[in-house]
Motif scaffolding. Sequence first.
Motif, short mmCIF file in Angstrom:
data_model
loop_
_atom_site.label_atom_id
_atom_site.label_comp_id
_atom_site.label_asym_id
_atom_site.label_seq_id
_atom_site.Cartn_x
_atom_site.Cartn_y
_atom_site.Cartn_z
N THR A 135 32.16 42.23 42.74
CA THR A 135 31.43 41.61 41.64
C THR A 135 32.42 40.98 40.68
O THR A 135 33.49 41.55 40.42
N VAL A 136 32.09 39.81 40.15
CA VAL A 136 32.96 39.12 39.19
C VAL A 136 32.17 38.86 37.91
O VAL A 136 31.03 38.38 37.96
N ARG A 137 32.79 39.18 36.78
CA ARG A 137 32.18 38.91 35.48
C ARG A 137 33.09 37.99 34.67
O ARG A 137 34.28 38.26 34.53
N TYR A 138 32.54 36.91 34.16
CA TYR A 138 33.29 35.99 33.30
C TYR A 138 32.31 35.13 32.51
O TYR A 138 31.23 34.79 33.00
N ASP A 139 32.66 34.81 31.29
CA ASP A 139 31.85 33.93 30.44
C ASP A 139 30.39 34.34 30.39
O ASP A 139 29.48 33.51 30.42
N GLY A 140 30.13 35.64 30.32
CA GLY A 140 28.77 36.13 30.24
C GLY A 140 28.01 36.14 31.55
O GLY A 140 26.82 36.48 31.58
N LYS A 141 28.66 35.78 32.63
CA LYS A 141 28.02 35.74 33.95
C LYS A 141 28.43 36.96 34.77
O LYS A 141 29.49 37.54 34.56
N GLU A 142 27.58 37.34 35.70
CA GLU A 142 27.91 38.37 36.67
C GLU A 142 27.48 37.88 38.04
O GLU A 142 26.31 37.58 38.27
N GLU A 143 28.44 37.80 38.97
CA GLU A 143 28.19 37.23 40.28
C GLU A 143 28.60 38.21 41.38
O GLU A 143 29.65 38.84 41.29
N LYS A 144 27.78 38.29 42.41
CA LYS A 144 28.10 39.09 43.59
C LYS A 144 28.74 38.17 44.64
O LYS A 144 28.26 37.06 44.88
N HIS A 145 29.80 38.64 45.25
CA HIS A 145 30.49 37.83 46.27
C HIS A 145 30.82 38.69 47.48
O HIS A 145 31.04 39.91 47.37
N TYR A 146 30.86 38.03 48.60
CA TYR A 146 31.39 38.61 49.84
C TYR A 146 32.49 37.65 50.27
O TYR A 146 32.23 36.58 50.81
N GLY A 147 33.73 38.01 49.92
CA GLY A 147 34.77 37.00 50.03
C GLY A 147 36.11 37.48 50.53
O GLY A 147 36.33 38.66 50.81
N LEU A 148 37.03 36.51 50.58
CA LEU A 148 38.37 36.72 51.09
C LEU A 148 39.37 37.04 49.98
O LEU A 148 40.32 37.80 50.18
N ILE A 149 39.19 36.41 48.83
CA ILE A 149 40.16 36.58 47.75
C ILE A 149 39.50 36.34 46.41
O ILE A 149 38.58 35.51 46.29
N ALA A 150 39.94 37.08 45.41
CA ALA A 150 39.56 36.86 44.03
C ALA A 150 40.84 36.98 43.21
O ALA A 150 41.52 38.00 43.27
N ALA A 151 41.18 35.95 42.46
CA ALA A 151 42.47 35.94 41.78
C ALA A 151 42.42 35.14 40.49
O ALA A 151 41.56 34.27 40.32
N CYS A 152 43.35 35.45 39.60
CA CYS A 152 43.53 34.70 38.36
C CYS A 152 44.97 34.22 38.27
O CYS A 152 45.90 34.98 38.53
N GLY A 153 45.14 32.97 37.88
CA GLY A 153 46.48 32.42 37.77
C GLY A 153 46.81 31.96 36.36
O GLY A 153 45.95 31.41 35.66
N ASN A 154 48.04 32.20 35.97
CA ASN A 154 48.62 31.57 34.79
C ASN A 154 49.53 30.45 35.28
O ASN A 154 49.58 29.37 34.69
N GLY A 155 50.26 30.69 36.37
CA GLY A 155 51.03 29.67 37.05
C GLY A 155 50.23 29.05 38.18
O GLY A 155 49.11 29.46 38.48
N LYS A 156 50.82 28.06 38.83
CA LYS A 156 50.12 27.31 39.87
C LYS A 156 50.22 27.94 41.26
O LYS A 156 49.31 27.80 42.08
N PHE A 157 51.34 28.61 41.52
CA PHE A 157 51.67 28.95 42.90
C PHE A 157 51.59 30.45 43.17
O PHE A 157 51.73 31.28 42.28
N LEU A 158 51.39 30.75 44.45
CA LEU A 158 51.27 32.12 44.91
C LEU A 158 51.90 32.21 46.30
O LEU A 158 51.81 31.28 47.10
N GLY A 159 52.59 33.33 46.56
CA GLY A 159 53.07 33.58 47.91
C GLY A 159 54.11 32.61 48.42
O GLY A 159 54.05 32.19 49.57
#
Length: 291
Positions: free
Chosen positions: A175-199
């Motif tokens: 489950t993801v909560r942001y900006d007053g929303k709550e969403e259910k997901h069945y997914g591969l990845i959930a992430a937050c970035g401050n920079g652009k790149f990963l891995g």
Amino acid sequence: MHYIIANETRLKGKGRKILEAVKGVFDRAEIAYKVLLTHVKGDAKKIAEEVTADGNENTLVAMGGDGTLHDIINGFKDFEKCSLGLVPIGTGNDFASCAKIPTNAVKAAELIAYGKPRRIDFIELSSGLRSINSVGMGIDVDVLKRTYSGNKLGKGKYLRSLISSLIHFKSCNFTVRYDGKEEKHYGLIAACGNGKFLGGGINLFPEAEIDDGFLDLIIVDYISKPKIISAFIKLMRGKVAKVKNVTFVKTKAATFIHEDENYTIQAEGELYDNVPLEAKIVENKLKFYLP
């Protein structure tokens, strides 16, 4: 005082020459400095705690990559008097790429010796854990676990691990909560970035800026096996908008709730078990030397 924080294991052969080159820049600039070596995981954090808590205006110079930055930012005590610079000699150097810090050690050291720091953002979790680049859970954690297995690291092993994870990793419920929303997901990845790149160069957050006051939140929902490779090639190239199964928003804070009680998250490639992934952006606080 400038404190050069370097991993002892990297100061062999070429690494020793890089350190001497950095010291030469500070000598020419007539800057007082000390070299502090780390030996085991957590040493850089302890050094940062001590150096940034003595009440003086100190500059910490990280000689390393994203992991070294991660340790240091988590040890920071005084954000008003102390600043941070980077000489990137890590494997991935994702944050350095985003911040456009030169990979040439002399040029990177000259930014610190002759420049002035600017304030940038970082991510902070409800647990107090900080991240200068990105945090996430899902397939990115699976890739890291595969990469860290064995004795050898490097971008080649990361790519092999990514391919293996794309083939074998199963999506999970969260489950993801942001900006007053709550969403259910069945997914591969959930992430937050401050920079652009990963891995080691995957452009997962193409619109991210380290000083814009926002988290870049990305969720990749279930993708069928025949389509998963082509979808991730698009993601790696920063073409987020061309993947139908992706949610991408800018937000100030986000909470990810994993369905399983036991799970792992990553921050700058460091793995943490069962740490709540409740992230917020801390704006305009860290003084960092940039081009």
